[in-house]
Design an enzyme around this catalytic site. Structure first.
Site, PDB file in Angstrom:
ATOM      1  N   ASP A 187     -21.002   3.242 -16.259  1.00  0.00           N
ATOM      2  CA  ASP A 187     -20.915   2.699 -14.909  1.00  0.00           C
ATOM      3  C   ASP A 187     -20.265   3.775 -14.037  1.00  0.00           C
ATOM      4  O   ASP A 187     -19.654   4.722 -14.552  1.00  0.00           O
ATOM      5  CB  ASP A 187     -20.080   1.418 -14.926  1.00  0.00           C
ATOM      6  CG  ASP A 187     -19.801   0.883 -13.539  1.00  0.00           C
ATOM      7  OD1 ASP A 187     -20.771   0.660 -12.793  1.00  0.00           O
ATOM      8  OD2 ASP A 187     -18.616   0.713 -13.193  1.00  0.00           O
TER       9      ASP A 187
ATOM     10  N   ASP B  31     -18.665   3.165 -10.251  1.00  0.00           N
ATOM     11  CA  ASP B  31     -17.536   2.719  -9.424  1.00  0.00           C
ATOM     12  C   ASP B  31     -16.484   2.011 -10.265  1.00  0.00           C
ATOM     13  O   ASP B  31     -16.759   0.998 -10.908  1.00  0.00           O
ATOM     14  CB  ASP B  31     -18.030   1.773  -8.331  1.00  0.00           C
ATOM     15  CG  ASP B  31     -19.055   2.447  -7.426  1.00  0.00           C
ATOM     16  OD1 ASP B  31     -18.835   3.601  -7.065  1.00  0.00           O
ATOM     17  OD2 ASP B  31     -20.082   1.807  -7.104  1.00  0.00           O
TER      18      ASP B  31
ATOM     19  N   GLU C 114       8.860   6.096 -13.506  1.00  0.00           N
ATOM     20  CA  GLU C 114      10.209   6.095 -14.059  1.00  0.00           C
ATOM     21  C   GLU C 114      10.405   7.254 -15.041  1.00  0.00           C
ATOM     22  O   GLU C 114      10.057   7.152 -16.211  1.00  0.00           O
ATOM     23  CB  GLU C 114      10.498   4.745 -14.718  1.00  0.00           C
ATOM     24  CG  GLU C 114      10.393   3.598 -13.705  1.00  0.00           C
ATOM     25  CD  GLU C 114      10.465   2.232 -14.345  1.00  0.00           C
ATOM     26  OE1 GLU C 114      10.610   2.152 -15.573  1.00  0.00           O
ATOM     27  OE2 GLU C 114      10.370   1.240 -13.601  1.00  0.00           O
TER      28      GLU C 114
END
Length: 432
Positions: free
Chosen positions: A61, A63, A356
């Protein structure tokens, strides 16, 4: 740092967007939800879980799988809806990802009670979308995967609900992509888009390969349903956070294309992993260290030097969640090894995606407000949940050991001299 949030641990002018479809008018078709339900039931009755089977061809695929188009779609619709006094709701993304352009437009008109027709909406937003195609970036691992399969002679097809012209416009900005696919098929070339299996069956037909030898890689639920309904093996790479549980029908669910292991399907393995780490194209971020909620030190005993996530919304959307490592420069202290997480920290069920870093050095004191610059050079693993706090802490320390050892390797060590890291200290010295 004595207090902070814990680490999670742990990709020229474009032609106008064509939203045309060969599908029958929506009034003569069952609702999308009913179609999806029908296809799910069809393959559910026949499908059973099994070990990955050997394949020879790959159908991708576009998108949300190879290209980060979801963010562009959200931004375009957000701007457009302001004109109608409406406010875009990101929850709508879950309803429209993987749908045909016609289905997307229909859903937007209905959900926002717009005073215009579906055709008028498509006409209005088409230029807005096409203006953005040249800015869409490849998702992490997309270029690596395409190059790997092509160099190893694996035949690939590109099958998307977007129109053929839009597909070609989007991939034209990514070197080597068009030449890598033996087949490119758009939603306007089939009668019914995903979740119908038609587009995948047509791709196999054009490649002259049996469906049992095809592996589909998809980010959306309609795409996964379509691949399974076609009788193909399917790898799901969910493009929406915290939605992996919805993809249980796929043969394998992975966090990102960085985590794909082609050898499980009989395809050539990647050979770029080095001592448990994957070199990536370096990327750089920086900002003032902020105070977290205290879990890093108080709960885990692992202090993190957090950056304000709201300043990096674009960066966060471009990089998959997971555990990374690299070098950290503090303006008044020096450059240190670091390991970092990006994501939602499943164990603590964070509601926002965060960055983080854990600097692998014992500072003995806080340095809130000091400028921190990061050069991220490698990837270790996807974020994961853990059955206990103890297992989470153990994995954090293991990630730290992996990063600390890897950063001594020549492929990573050179990034310590990055001008981005050193410029911060130079500026600090000039002002001291």
């Amino acid at each position: 740092m004595a207090s902070s949030i814990p680490l999670h641990f742990f990709g020229r002018p474009c032609p106008p967007l064509s939203l045309s479809s060969r599908s029958p008018p929506s009034s003569s078709r069952p609702p999308v939800a009913n179609q999806l339900h029908s296809f799910v039931e069809v393959w559910k009755m026949a499908a059973t879980k099994h070990f990955p089977r050997m394949v020879s061809h790959v159908i991708l695929d576009l998108d949300g799988t190879l290209l980060n188009t979801d963010g562009v779609m959200n931004e375009v619709l957000k701007v457009f809806l302001v004109k109608y006094g409406k406010r875009w709701d990101n929850k709508i993304s879950q309803k429209i990802i993987g749908r045909t352009p016609l289905e997307v437009a229909t859903a937007v008109v209905k959900d926002f009670s717009l005073s215009l027709t579906t055709e008028e909406l498509m006409s209005a937003i088409s230029p807005m979308f096409s203006d953005q195609w040249c800015n869409i970036k490849a998702l992490p691992g997309a270029n690596r995967l395409i190059k790997h399969l092509r160099s190893n002679g694996v035949t690939m097809a590109l099958a998307s609900n977007s129109s053929k012209s839009c597909i070609e416009a989007k991939i034209s900005f990514h070197q080597g992509w068009k030449e890598s696919f033996s087949v490119i098929i758009g939603g306007d070339e089939v009668t019914t888009g995903k979740p119908s299996p038609e587009i995948f069956l047509e791709a196999a037909k054009r490649m002259n390969v049996d469906i049992s030898n095809c592996l589909v890689i998809e980010d959306s639920l309609p795409g996964v349903v379509a691949g399974k309904a076609a009788g193909m093996a399917v790898v799901a790479v969910p493009s929406l956070p915290k939605q992996a549980g919805l993809y249980s029908s796929a043969d394998v669910v992975i966090n990102s294309l960085l985590d794909l292991h082609p050898e499980k399907w009989g395809l050539p393995p990647f050979e770029d992993w080095i001592e448990g780490t994957l070199p990536i194209e370096p990327w750089y971020i920086g900002g003032p260290v902020i105070k977290g909620f205290g879990r890093g030190s108080k709960v885990l005993g692992i202090p993190t030097a957090n950056l304000p996530a709201e300043n990096f919304s674009t960066i966060l959307s471009e990089h998959t969640s997971g555990v990374y490592f690299g070098w950290a420069g503090l303006s008044t202290r020096g450059i240190y090894k670091m390991v970092m997480s990006i994501g939602w920290n499943p164990y603590f069920d964070n509601t926002e995606k965060t960055i983080e870093p854990w600097l692998l050095h014992d500072f003995g004191e806080d340095f809130y407000g000091e400028e921190l610059r990061l050069a991220i050079v490698g990837y270790i693993r996807p974020e994961a949940n853990f059955p206990s706090l103890e297992s989470l802490i153990a994995r954090i320390h293991e990630d730290g050991r992996i990063a600390k050892k890897a950063l001594d390797l020549p492929i990573y060590a050179g990034s310590k001299d990055s001008p981005y890291l050193k410029n911060s200290m130079l500026r600090s010295n000039c002002h001291s």
